[in-house]
Design an enzyme around this catalytic site. Structure first.
Site, PDB file in Angstrom:
ATOM      1  N   ARG A  92     -13.713 -33.967  -1.526  1.00  0.00           N
ATOM      2  CA  ARG A  92     -15.125 -33.685  -1.670  1.00  0.00           C
ATOM      3  C   ARG A  92     -15.277 -32.470  -2.067  1.00  0.00           C
ATOM      4  NH1 ARG A  92     -14.910 -34.343   3.854  1.00  0.00           N
ATOM      5  NH2 ARG A  92     -13.836 -36.105   3.453  1.00  0.00           N
ATOM      6  N   ASP A  97     -19.663 -29.019   8.543  1.00  0.00           N
ATOM      7  CA  ASP A  97     -19.721 -29.757   9.638  1.00  0.00           C
ATOM      8  C   ASP A  97     -20.270 -28.862  10.838  1.00  0.00           C
ATOM      9  OD1 ASP A  97     -18.664 -32.285   8.861  1.00  0.00           O
ATOM     10  OD2 ASP A  97     -16.525 -31.380   9.084  1.00  0.00           O
TER      11      ASP A  97
HETATM   12  N1  LIG Z   1      -7.047 -29.201   5.773  1.00  0.00           N
HETATM   13  C1  LIG Z   1      -8.039 -30.226   5.855  1.00  0.00           C
HETATM   14  N2  LIG Z   1      -7.863 -31.621   5.875  1.00  0.00           N
HETATM   15  C2  LIG Z   1      -8.963 -32.335   5.890  1.00  0.00           C
HETATM   16  N3  LIG Z   1      -8.869 -33.487   5.932  1.00  0.00           N
HETATM   17  C3  LIG Z   1     -10.153 -34.023   5.917  1.00  0.00           C
HETATM   18  S1  LIG Z   1     -10.893 -35.605   6.102  1.00  0.00           S
HETATM   19  N4  LIG Z   1     -11.093 -32.867   5.882  1.00  0.00           N
HETATM   20  C4  LIG Z   1     -12.516 -32.719   5.742  1.00  0.00           C
HETATM   21  C5  LIG Z   1     -13.029 -32.396   7.028  1.00  0.00           C
HETATM   22  O1  LIG Z   1     -13.356 -33.161   7.919  1.00  0.00           O
HETATM   23  C6  LIG Z   1     -10.122 -31.839   5.877  1.00  0.00           C
HETATM   24  C7  LIG Z   1     -10.484 -30.420   5.600  1.00  0.00           C
HETATM   25  O2  LIG Z   1     -11.673 -30.024   5.555  1.00  0.00           O
HETATM   26  N5  LIG Z   1      -9.158 -29.578   5.536  1.00  0.00           N
END
Ligand SMILES: Nc1nc2nc(S)n(CCO)c2c(=O)[nH]1
Length: 158
Positions: A92, A97
């Protein structure tokens, strides 16, 4: 005035620019004041691991917006910065959040506060503890520091 903590993440280049742009858009809102920013951390993807590393951080804001309106504005920023929900847990441009909003413990169709997975994620809890290790997680009855196993310490270890 309400205090909220927001987690930000990006794993599509230019990651740093997306974080900066998201914060600028938050600052632009007359009912949002960004009071504090954590350090920016490079983190390995958790959950869906077949994707680029993330840059993660957290911010403390003061806001007159209700949780639903704050969420709506954050989602608007994600749209504005081109977030495409192609794969649910996938890459993304920017992710915002809402972690905490005062001491609220609420769940609606659109929004669960505190964020239900925050305590499971170092990429969220470490930036949050940067901001305020005493931030209280009402659903766990613990502070952010306690979730991380940090003991309250009067003096800073030299
Ligand atoms: N290190 C890391 N791993 C993640 N996996 C997701 S899904 N996300 C998206 C946030 O939920 C992340 C993130 O922001 N950082």
């Amino acid at each position: 005035m309400n205090i909220a903590y927001i987690a930000l993440g990006s794993n599509i280049s230019p990651r740093e620019a997306f974080l900066k742009d998201a914060i600028s858009l938050l600052v632009e809102h007359e009912d949002i004041t960004v009071r504090k920013k954590s350090a920016v951390y490079e983190t390995a993807p958790v959950g869906y691991t077949e994707q680029n590393d993330f840059l993660n951080m957290a911010i403390q804001v003061e806001t007159d917006l209700s949780p639903p309106l704050l969420l709506e504005y954050c989602q608007g920023i994600e749209q504005e910065l081109g977030r495409k929900r192609v794969i649910k847990w996938g890459p993304r441009t920017i992710d915002l959040d809402i972690l905490l909003y005062n001491q609220d413990d609420m769940k609606t169709e659109q929004l669960t506060i505190p964020h239900p997975h925050m305590h499971e994620r170092a990429f969220v809890m470490v930036p949050l503890a940067d901001l305020n290790a005493q931030a209280f997680l009402p659903h766990l009855q613990q502070t952010a520091g306690e979730v991380l196993g940090l003991l309250p310490s009067e003096e800073v270890r030299s």
